[in-house]
Scaffold this motif. Structure first.
Motif, PDB file in Angstrom:
ATOM      1  N   ASP A 163       0.823  -1.208   0.000  1.00 13.49           N
ATOM      2  CA  ASP A 163       0.000   0.000   0.000  1.00 13.49           C
ATOM      3  C   ASP A 163       0.861   1.263   0.000  1.00 13.49           C
ATOM      4  N   VAL A 199       1.358   2.183  -3.636  1.00 15.27           N
ATOM      5  CA  VAL A 199       0.151   2.717  -4.298  1.00 15.27           C
ATOM      6  C   VAL A 199      -0.829   3.156  -3.205  1.00 15.27           C
ATOM      7  N   LYS A 222      -4.765   3.596  -3.445  1.00 16.77           N
ATOM      8  CA  LYS A 222      -5.221   3.494  -4.837  1.00 16.77           C
ATOM      9  C   LYS A 222      -5.805   2.137  -5.189  1.00 16.77           C
ATOM     10  N   TRP A 223      -5.614   1.150  -4.306  1.00 20.86           N
ATOM     11  CA  TRP A 223      -6.176  -0.170  -4.601  1.00 20.86           C
ATOM     12  C   TRP A 223      -7.171  -0.559  -3.531  1.00 20.86           C
ATOM     13  N   ASN A 224      -8.370  -0.845  -4.001  1.00 22.27           N
ATOM     14  CA  ASN A 224      -9.413  -1.361  -3.129  1.00 22.27           C
ATOM     15  C   ASN A 224      -9.743  -2.754  -3.632  1.00 22.27           C
ATOM     16  N   GLY A 230      -3.837   2.873 -12.681  1.00 20.49           N
ATOM     17  CA  GLY A 230      -4.288   3.106 -11.318  1.00 20.49           C
ATOM     18  C   GLY A 230      -4.979   1.870 -10.791  1.00 20.49           C
ATOM     19  N   GLY A 231      -5.439   1.936  -9.556  1.00 17.25           N
ATOM     20  CA  GLY A 231      -6.201   0.838  -8.968  1.00 17.25           C
ATOM     21  C   GLY A 231      -5.515  -0.498  -9.059  1.00 17.25           C
ATOM     22  N   LEU A 289      -2.363  -0.807 -11.414  1.00 14.45           N
ATOM     23  CA  LEU A 289      -1.129  -0.286 -10.835  1.00 14.45           C
ATOM     24  C   LEU A 289      -0.617  -1.210  -9.742  1.00 14.45           C
TER      25      LEU A 289
END
Length: 295
Positions: free
Chosen positions: A26, A29, A32-34, A157-158, A161
């Motif tokens: 995390d 990123v 940015k990641w769920n 993204g997300g 990424l």
């Protein structure tokens, strides 16, 4: 025949070793990641829609697009799944009861076989090539469009990424060290087409790699890495991404010393499927975005 896309998304786990490993990144990123799971939940999150009839219409269109074999979605899924399956000999089932506990890596030593630098280099580059080709399949552009892929990285993204961050951390930095770019380049320059042909991962996905033969495909693999090495180096530099930081975060649930990095890399390879997991999330997002625009 693959499972329906809605079923694949509905079956994504909310918590397992793959998710725990990804969450340790995390800091690369941040926020940015769920870990988005559930097909309807993904539609609501991606589109912001609350009307159930519209959510159903978007879902139906996304399913139709996925099932249309003239599109590249199923081929992209196959690539994500296949490149992960080459390393999951240990299987996550054997570790399922360990989630939530600190896993002693030494207990799995007898089942782990660290890869030689050559094999690790090939596997790293094959995962990168899968990312390039899957991107092209999803976006309906020629499979050798490395330039389009490299341009797209600036907008990654997300889950996409996160997948690339995990590639750098788990498949490059841990097994090959901080000089992984130089090491990979050196190994690639010394590889022969036969080295590629002998690699099990290549044998499984070679039909999807641009190039009419192993020599041409090796050239494409080298070109892909050469085009992305700057982005990889930038990611490492921007986030001060070090072996110590990555392994330090992983040590929250894996007991491993610095002298066992080869085994840690093998353990992650065998017990996680981050390419498939985040790949399904990427597919779902792209399908839903397109479906919402077309409904």
């Amino acid at each position: 025949m693959t499972k329906p896309i809605f079923e694949l998304v509905d079956e994504l786990p909310e918590q397992n070793l793959t998710i725990r490993a990804l969450k340790t990144l995390d800091f690369v990123v941040p926020g940015k990641w769920n870990n988005l799971v559930g097909f309807k939940n993904t539609i609501r999150t991606v589109t912001g829609e609350t009307d159930e009839a519209l959510i159903k219409a978007i879902g139906d269109r996304a399913i139709w697009l996925f099932n249309d074999k003239s599109e590249g979605y199923q081929r992209a899924l196959w690539l994500y799944q296949t490149i992960d399956s080459t390393g999951t000999a240990l299987g996550t089932a054997a570790l399922a009861n360990k989630v939530g506990e600190k896993i002693p890596l030494l207990g799995f030593m007898s089942k782990l076989t660290p890869k030689a630098d050559k094999a690790q280099t090939i596997d790293l580059c094959l995962k990168l090539v899968v990312e390039v080709v899957a991107f092209c399949q999803i976006n309906g552009i020629p499979g050798d469009s490395i330039g389009d892929f490299v341009k797209s990285l600036a907008n990654y993204g997300g889950e996409s990424l996160m997948r690339m961050a995990a590639l750098v951390a788990f498949d490059a930095l841990i097994p090959l060290g901080p000089d992984f770019i130089k090491i990979t380049q050196a190994k690639l320059s010394s590889l022969s087409p036969q080295d590629l042909t002998d690699n099990p991962g290549f044998s499984q996905i070679k039909s999807m790699i641009p190039g009419g033969n192993a020599a041409s495909q090796l050239s494409f693999i080298g070109e892909s890495f050469d085009s992305v090495k700057g982005w990889m180096g930038g990611l490492v530099q921007k986030h001060d991404l070090t072996v110590e930081k990555v392994t330090g975060n992983l040590s929250n649930f894996i007991d491993a010393s610095d002298s066992k990095l080869d085994y840690l890399a093998a353990f992650l390879d065998m017990s996680t499927n981050y390419y498939e997991h985040t790949g399904i999330q990427t597919l779902a997002r792209r399908l839903i975005e397109r479906a919402a625009a077309e409904v």
